[in-house]
Design a protein around this motif. Structure first.
Motif, PDB file in Angstrom:
ATOM      1  N   TYR A  97      13.440  16.396   8.266  1.00  0.00           N
ATOM      2  CA  TYR A  97      11.919  15.664   8.268  1.00  0.00           C
ATOM      3  C   TYR A  97      12.229  14.179   7.925  1.00  0.00           C
ATOM      4  CZ  TYR A  97       7.637  13.675   6.374  1.00  0.00           C
ATOM      5  OH  TYR A  97       6.742  12.964   5.968  1.00  0.00           O
ATOM      6  N   ASP A  98      13.165  13.937   7.091  1.00  0.00           N
ATOM      7  CA  ASP A  98      13.435  12.523   6.828  1.00  0.00           C
ATOM      8  C   ASP A  98      14.869  12.512   6.383  1.00  0.00           C
ATOM      9  OD1 ASP A  98      13.403   9.865   5.906  1.00  0.00           O
ATOM     10  OD2 ASP A  98      12.599  10.262   3.999  1.00  0.00           O
ATOM     11  N   SER A  99      15.504  12.014   7.368  1.00  0.00           N
ATOM     12  CA  SER A  99      17.053  11.792   7.348  1.00  0.00           C
ATOM     13  C   SER A  99      17.697  10.584   6.507  1.00  0.00           C
ATOM     14  CB  SER A  99      17.791  11.732   8.693  1.00  0.00           C
ATOM     15  OG  SER A  99      17.284  10.700   9.642  1.00  0.00           O
ATOM     16  N   THR A 100      16.686   9.689   6.299  1.00  0.00           N
ATOM     17  CA  THR A 100      16.618   8.470   5.569  1.00  0.00           C
ATOM     18  C   THR A 100      16.613   8.636   3.955  1.00  0.00           C
ATOM     19  OG1 THR A 100      14.408   7.757   5.307  1.00  0.00           O
ATOM     20  CG2 THR A 100      15.712   7.249   7.243  1.00  0.00           C
ATOM     21  N   ASN A 101      16.178   9.976   3.475  1.00  0.00           N
ATOM     22  CA  ASN A 101      16.430  10.238   2.038  1.00  0.00           C
ATOM     23  C   ASN A 101      17.949  10.384   1.597  1.00  0.00           C
ATOM     24  OD1 ASN A 101      16.113  11.588  -0.434  1.00  0.00           O
ATOM     25  ND2 ASN A 101      13.985  12.062   0.021  1.00  0.00           N
ATOM     26  N   GLU A 102      18.206   9.327   0.867  1.00  0.00           N
ATOM     27  CA  GLU A 102      19.356   9.307   0.566  1.00  0.00           C
ATOM     28  C   GLU A 102      19.873  10.359  -0.669  1.00  0.00           C
ATOM     29  OE1 GLU A 102      20.050   5.381  -1.284  1.00  0.00           O
ATOM     30  OE2 GLU A 102      20.025   4.332   0.664  1.00  0.00           O
ATOM     31  N   LEU A 103      18.952  10.579  -1.308  1.00  0.00           N
ATOM     32  CA  LEU A 103      19.394  11.952  -2.164  1.00  0.00           C
ATOM     33  C   LEU A 103      19.606  13.009  -1.759  1.00  0.00           C
ATOM     34  CD1 LEU A 103      19.485  12.822  -5.372  1.00  0.00           C
ATOM     35  CD2 LEU A 103      17.056  13.033  -5.237  1.00  0.00           C
ATOM     36  N   VAL A 104      18.652  13.504  -0.760  1.00  0.00           N
ATOM     37  CA  VAL A 104      19.065  14.749  -0.118  1.00  0.00           C
ATOM     38  C   VAL A 104      20.399  14.450   0.844  1.00  0.00           C
ATOM     39  CG1 VAL A 104      18.066  16.063   1.733  1.00  0.00           C
ATOM     40  CG2 VAL A 104      16.669  15.215   0.098  1.00  0.00           C
ATOM     41  N   SER A 105      20.813  13.347   1.222  1.00  0.00           N
ATOM     42  CA  SER A 105      21.975  13.250   2.010  1.00  0.00           C
ATOM     43  C   SER A 105      23.029  13.386   1.257  1.00  0.00           C
ATOM     44  CB  SER A 105      21.738  11.687   2.570  1.00  0.00           C
ATOM     45  OG  SER A 105      20.955  11.636   3.473  1.00  0.00           O
ATOM     46  N   VAL A 106      22.957  13.080  -0.127  1.00  0.00           N
ATOM     47  CA  VAL A 106      24.157  13.072  -1.017  1.00  0.00           C
ATOM     48  C   VAL A 106      24.319  14.521  -1.486  1.00  0.00           C
ATOM     49  CG1 VAL A 106      24.784  12.666  -3.384  1.00  0.00           C
ATOM     50  CG2 VAL A 106      23.896  11.078  -1.736  1.00  0.00           C
ATOM     51  N   VAL A 107      23.233  15.300  -1.659  1.00  0.00           N
ATOM     52  CA  VAL A 107      23.143  16.613  -2.036  1.00  0.00           C
ATOM     53  C   VAL A 107      23.948  17.553  -0.844  1.00  0.00           C
ATOM     54  CG1 VAL A 107      21.672  18.766  -2.482  1.00  0.00           C
ATOM     55  CG2 VAL A 107      21.203  16.589  -3.649  1.00  0.00           C
ATOM     56  N   GLN A 111       0.834  -1.347   0.237  1.00  0.00           N
ATOM     57  CA  GLN A 111       0.009  -0.077  -0.054  1.00  0.00           C
ATOM     58  C   GLN A 111       0.980   1.164  -0.184  1.00  0.00           C
ATOM     59  OE1 GLN A 111      -3.914   0.420   1.982  1.00  0.00           O
ATOM     60  NE2 GLN A 111      -2.900   1.614   3.432  1.00  0.00           N
ATOM     61  N   ALA A 112       1.998   1.198   0.901  1.00  0.00           N
ATOM     62  CA  ALA A 112       2.732   2.344   0.750  1.00  0.00           C
ATOM     63  C   ALA A 112       3.439   2.750  -0.438  1.00  0.00           C
ATOM     64  CB  ALA A 112       3.844   2.099   1.907  1.00  0.00           C
ATOM     65  N   ASN A 113       4.014   1.546  -1.007  1.00  0.00           N
ATOM     66  CA  ASN A 113       4.507   1.610  -2.348  1.00  0.00           C
ATOM     67  C   ASN A 113       3.471   2.164  -3.644  1.00  0.00           C
ATOM     68  OD1 ASN A 113       7.162   1.101  -1.611  1.00  0.00           O
ATOM     69  ND2 ASN A 113       7.100  -0.947  -2.103  1.00  0.00           N
ATOM     70  N   PHE A 114       2.449   1.422  -3.738  1.00  0.00           N
ATOM     71  CA  PHE A 114       1.483   1.721  -4.806  1.00  0.00           C
ATOM     72  C   PHE A 114       0.978   2.875  -4.711  1.00  0.00           C
ATOM     73  CE2 PHE A 114      -2.678   0.937  -6.633  1.00  0.00           C
ATOM     74  CZ  PHE A 114      -2.211   0.371  -7.955  1.00  0.00           C
ATOM     75  N   PHE A 115       0.717   3.561  -3.642  1.00  0.00           N
ATOM     76  CA  PHE A 115       0.253   4.947  -3.466  1.00  0.00           C
ATOM     77  C   PHE A 115       0.906   6.008  -2.996  1.00  0.00           C
ATOM     78  CE2 PHE A 115      -3.560   2.185  -2.387  1.00  0.00           C
ATOM     79  CZ  PHE A 115      -4.478   2.472  -3.343  1.00  0.00           C
ATOM     80  N   ASN A 116       2.255   5.556  -3.309  1.00  0.00           N
ATOM     81  CA  ASN A 116       3.506   6.474  -3.234  1.00  0.00           C
ATOM     82  C   ASN A 116       3.457   7.342  -2.075  1.00  0.00           C
ATOM     83  OD1 ASN A 116       5.688   7.665  -4.607  1.00  0.00           O
ATOM     84  ND2 ASN A 116       4.656   9.314  -5.438  1.00  0.00           N
ATOM     85  N   GLN A 117       3.550   6.413  -0.852  1.00  0.00           N
ATOM     86  CA  GLN A 117       3.420   7.180   0.420  1.00  0.00           C
ATOM     87  C   GLN A 117       5.109   7.220   1.017  1.00  0.00           C
ATOM     88  OE1 GLN A 117       0.549   5.159   2.571  1.00  0.00           O
ATOM     89  NE2 GLN A 117      -0.949   5.802   1.566  1.00  0.00           N
ATOM     90  N   SER A 118       5.975   6.714   0.196  1.00  0.00           N
ATOM     91  CA  SER A 118       7.292   6.921   0.783  1.00  0.00           C
ATOM     92  C   SER A 118       8.273   7.348  -0.034  1.00  0.00           C
ATOM     93  CB  SER A 118       7.765   5.285   1.336  1.00  0.00           C
ATOM     94  OG  SER A 118       9.160   5.466   1.559  1.00  0.00           O
TER      95      SER A 118
END
Length: 624
Positions: A475-485, A148-155
């Motif tokens: 808000y979300d320290s697990t976001n890898e793209l933001v962490s790289v930026v 449900q999380a993946n399908f409805f793009n909740q993450s």
């Protein structure tokens, strides 16, 4: 009058006989005599749950709040709150009893049902990490939540199960296929479903044929869906037809899914005509039985479909649309349809007529975001990007809070890019920044909005870009793209682009604009069809387009010149300038700009032919 001892003995008798109403009546009498009797409260709650009288149970809980701290009634109380979708009371109960596993399980199930998939997944994974033995039920539920999380793009990322695969659970294999579907990996999903089907057949071999078929039915329906996604339409239809002909007692949820999927595969009158489609799906009555079986995100899709099909078939649906919007609040389309009805929009109208009606209504109602977005989509579909831009700018000018509305600003920024309005882009981004910098990120959609704007600033305002990225990271320290930026991780930690785009069909995304509003066939005689081009009536324009221009949204290279100075300008018949030239009715400025006063045109035109005749006529009269 019965004594308390007599009532307690009667309660035991009724409990043993499962006479739920008698249990409840007896328990209430006991509570009236002894308001501290936790056992009587527990029995009454169980009786009311069995009788599906949840509002009555809630009233009882409100009356005996002093007893709710006892462990004996925790799960019953939680279940009542769960059935009534009372998030506040359920969370309060869980907060005061953090170590109760059963309570966590109910809360996780509640979060899953109302669409808070990330919160649900956190609880399930916490329960799994605390289990000393493998808990198959928890692993099955974990996969349902991940789908449900993946399908409805909740993450912000593709989620994966933390629990290991169990080779003896067909339920887990079935839910694993859903996770693979949410990743766009249909080949793997097909393998998982075939494994689940085989395991289910073996595990249910000692059941009756009807009971076994009931267990296999969801797997069959999902197999048909996956075959359809793999473009194996004949196999998909064969499975669905077999289910329809061989199953006489299908549950109502499966029946609705079966009918829906069969219609999508068939080219019949039901699939082409909205009135027949509405009737075939049993709307609106078929929805009333689904509330207990489906989650809110799943119900949202069905209610949205009912609203759109009902609207297209000419039904009076504003009330149901309003109810849908209040219940789900995630889609602008239903509210846009209500406003479109006020604007005079009708499916029988020509596309051009509807586009103009929507534009005029929207320009007068800039505060109505849903109808303005719909009108902008129609203008874009018509190739009129300027009108679409004007509508969205009007929305922002009417209320600066719309600068933080990603539905509005994302389209507006895309329009600016298409129109090559770089200065407008920079100006609007600065205004958006002022709104976002004061705003907290409250969800995944907010985070996506912040990220999109942050990337837009990278090329010309890196400081602003960094500040927005830091807000996202907080808000979300697990976001890898933001962490790289932000330099907190290496680019090697990023997932491969092929994995990220797997299963995404760009053509489907492009066509998704107003596709829900377009008829799927010609049976309804509507000019709105997603499968064929829209035929437009010819219109007389004061400023004719360049005769060589083929694309409606192509920008005219001569748009800065006065109309009469453009190479394709044709004057009205009988209308001449004060000074005729050898080339016809052309001004001096035009001659100089196009260099035609001394050089003949390479392409004959009606004006040059006419002037040539005039020249010959004048020469004859002058006797030269």
């Amino acid at each position: 009058m019965s004594s308390l001892t007599d009532l307690l003995s009667q309660l035991q008798v009724h409990s043993n006989s499962d006479a739920h109403q008698e249990v409840y009546d007896c328990s209430i009498k006991i509570l009236k005599k002894d308001s501290t009797n936790v056992s009587a409260l527990k029995k009454s709650l169980i009786a009311l749950i069995n009788l599906d009288k949840y509002p009555t149970a809630y009233s009882l809980l409100q009356k005996y709040t002093s007893l709710l701290s006892f462990d004996d009634v925790l799960l019953e109380s939680a279940y009542v709150y769960y059935k009534l979708e009372n998030t506040e009371e359920l969370e309060k109960l869980a907060l005061n009893n953090k170590e109760n596993r059963g309570l966590k399980h109910i809360l996780a199930q509640h979060y899953y049902r109302i669409g808070k998939s990330i919160e649900s997944l956190n609880l399930y994974q916490e329960l799994l990490s605390q289990s000393t033995v493998e808990d198959v039920d928890l692993s099955v539920n974990e996969r349902a939540v991940i789908f449900q999380a993946n399908f409805f793009n909740q993450s912000s990322e593709i989620l994966k199960p933390s629990s290991p695969a169990n080779t003896n659970s067909y339920d887990q294999a079935f839910n694993t296929s859903f996770v693979q579907i949410s990743e766009g990996n249909y080949d793997s999903a097909l393998n998982s479903l075939q494994t689940a089907f085989s395991m289910c057949e073996t595990a249910t071999s000692d059941l009756s044929a009807q009971e076994q078929e009931s267990e296999l039915l969801p797997i069959k329906i999902q197999l048909a869906y996956v075959y359809e996604k793999l473009n194996q339409f004949e196999k998909s239809k064969e499975i669905l037809d077999s289910i329809k002909s061989n199953n006489k007692s299908i549950d109502k949820v499966s029946q609705l899914i079966l009918t829906n999927n069969l219609i999508s595969l068939s080219k019949t009158a039901s699939s082409e005509n909205p009135n027949l489609l509405y009737r075939a799906l049993g709307f609106p009555n078929s929805l009333s039985v689904l509330n207990e079986r489906l989650t809110l995100p799943q119900l949202q899709i069905l209610y949205r479909n009912e609203s759109i099909i009902g609207y297209k078939s000419g039904k009076n649906v504003p009330k149901s649309i309003k109810t849908f919007s209040e219940k789900f609040g995630v889609s602008y389309l239903p509210l846009a349809l209500i406003s479109a009805n006020k604007a005079g929009f009708a499916y029988e109208n020509d596309f051009d007529i509807n586009t103009r009606l929507l534009f005029r209504y929207s320009i007068k109602n800039p505060q109505d975001i849903p109808i303005n977005l719909l009108a902008a989509q129609f203008s874009i579909q018509d190739g009129n990007l300027q009108n679409a831009t004007l509508l969205l700018e009007n929305c922002i000018n009417s209320d600066s809070a719309n600068l933080a509305n990603f539905a509005v600003i994302s389209i507006l920024l895309a329009l600016y890019e298409s129109l090559d309005r770089k200065n407008s882009t920079i100006q609007i981004l600065d205004k958006i920044y002022e709104e976002l910098v004061m705003k907290d990120i409250t969800g995944v959609e907010d985070a996506k909005c912040f990220m999109s704007i942050a990337f837009s600033f990278m090329s010309f305002a890196p400081e602003k870009s960094k500040l927005l990225f830091e807000k996202i990271y907080n808000y979300d320290s697990t976001n890898e793209l933001v962490s790289v930026v932000l330099g907190k991780k290496s680019t090697e930690d990023l997932e491969d682009i092929a994995d990220l785009t797997q299963g995404i069909d760009s053509e489907d995304l492009i066509k998704a604009g107003i596709a829900p509003l377009l008829s799927s066939g010609s049976a309804s005689k509507s000019k709105f069809s997603s499968k064929s081009k829209i035929t437009k009536k010819s219109r007389v324009r004061k400023n004719p387009k360049h005769p060589l221009k083929e694309l409606k949204n192509e920008i005219d290279a001569e748009r800065w010149l006065p109309l009469k100075d453009r190479s394709y300008y044709k004057p009205k018949k009988g209308k001449k300038n004060n000074k005729d030239t050898q080339g016809g009715t052309t001004s001096k400025a035009t001659e100089e700009s196009l260099n035609i006063s001394n050089t003949p045109s390479s392409t004959p035109s009606s004006s040059s032919t006419s002037s040539s005749k005039n020249k010959k006529k004048n020469k004859k009269k002058g006797g030269r």
